[in-house]
Design an enzyme around this catalytic site. Structure first.
Site, short mmCIF file in Angstrom:
data_model
loop_
_atom_site.label_atom_id
_atom_site.label_comp_id
_atom_site.label_asym_id
_atom_site.label_seq_id
_atom_site.Cartn_x
_atom_site.Cartn_y
_atom_site.Cartn_z
N ARG A 1 -64.33 51.65 8.49
CA ARG A 1 -63.19 50.76 8.24
C ARG A 1 -63.44 49.84 7.04
NH1 ARG A 1 -61.93 49.84 14.62
NH2 ARG A 1 -60.25 51.36 14.83
N ASN B 1 -55.85 50.87 9.66
CA ASN B 1 -57.31 50.69 9.70
C ASN B 1 -58.08 52.01 9.75
OD1 ASN B 1 -56.80 51.27 12.35
ND2 ASN B 1 -57.91 49.53 13.20
N HIS C 1 -59.46 55.70 14.48
CA HIS C 1 -59.52 55.24 15.87
C HIS C 1 -60.80 55.76 16.51
CE1 HIS C 1 -58.25 54.61 20.06
NE2 HIS C 1 -58.69 55.83 20.29
P1 CMP Z 1 -57.15 51.05 17.47
O1 CMP Z 1 -58.22 50.23 18.11
O2 CMP Z 1 -57.51 52.36 16.93
O3 CMP Z 1 -55.95 51.21 18.51
C1 CMP Z 1 -55.07 50.12 18.74
C2 CMP Z 1 -54.56 49.67 17.41
O4 CMP Z 1 -53.66 48.61 17.44
C3 CMP Z 1 -55.72 49.15 16.59
O5 CMP Z 1 -56.55 50.23 16.25
C4 CMP Z 1 -54.99 48.49 15.44
O6 CMP Z 1 -54.60 49.43 14.47
C5 CMP Z 1 -53.78 47.97 16.17
N1 CMP Z 1 -53.93 46.53 16.38
C6 CMP Z 1 -54.80 45.93 17.18
N2 CMP Z 1 -54.67 44.59 17.10
C7 CMP Z 1 -53.67 44.37 16.23
C8 CMP Z 1 -53.04 43.22 15.72
N3 CMP Z 1 -53.43 42.00 16.12
N4 CMP Z 1 -52.06 43.38 14.83
C9 CMP Z 1 -51.66 44.61 14.44
N5 CMP Z 1 -52.21 45.76 14.90
C10 CMP Z 1 -53.21 45.64 15.77
#
Ligand code: CMP
Length: 140
Positions: A104, A114, A117
């Site tokens: 990332r 990002n 996953h």
């Molecule tokens: P991931 O952990 O792959 O799966 C859940 C996703 O939600 C996470 O990646 C981020 O891309 C998104 N996410 C988590 N927290 C936030 C946040 N505060 N604002 C926007 N997107 C978020």
């Protein structure tokens, strides 16, 4: 230690930026074996189902729009201590907080875009892998 599985997907920002090959190369260089992989795109309904655990979060609708808005590359990975080691390799959810050298830090542009996953538990790795792959695709 025994080999365990985790689930990952390269997200639309990284696929459309042409970073998939570089990301897969890093994953393999860190000892993960790709045992299932495909290029696909989720419908909004499928993305909503996959991220159902976040349904009450304020970012849920944007997350569903984003994750269904472009191609993704889901994969099942195998390695000793796969879930924990892969979470370390991808880094913090927010790339601003991600450690140097993590996927990332290298490729993500924002907390939503990002790049990648990684499952947060062995149980979720199996659920998430089953969401994308049939038993035949999971066979080695
Ligand atoms: P991931 O952990 O792959 O799966 C859940 C996703 O939600 C996470 O990646 C981020 O891309 C998104 N996410 C988590 N927290 C936030 C946040 N505060 N604002 C926007 N997107 C978020």
């Amino acid at each position: 230690m025994t080999t365990t599985k985790t689930f990952t997907m390269i997200k639309p920002d990284a696929v459309t930026a042409g970073n998939s090959g570089a990301i897969i190369k890093i994953i393999e260089a860190h000892g993960f074996v790709v045992s299932a992989m495909k290029l696909t795109q989720l419908t909004a309904a499928q993305a909503g189902q996959f991220y159902g655990i976040h349904k009450e979060r304020p970012f849920y609708n944007d997350l569903v729009d984003y994750m269904s808005g472009g191609p993704i590359i889901p994969m099942i990975l195998e390695k000793e201590n796969a879930v924990e080691d892969f979470r370390a390799l991808i880094g913090a959810t927010n790339p601003v907080e991600a450690a140097e050298g993590t996927i990332r830090k290298l490729f993500a542009t924002s907390i939503s875009a990002n790049a990648i996953h990684g499952s947060d538990s062995h149980k979720n790795a199996l659920i998430e892998g089953d969401f994308f792959f049939s038993n035949l695709e999971k066979m080695k």
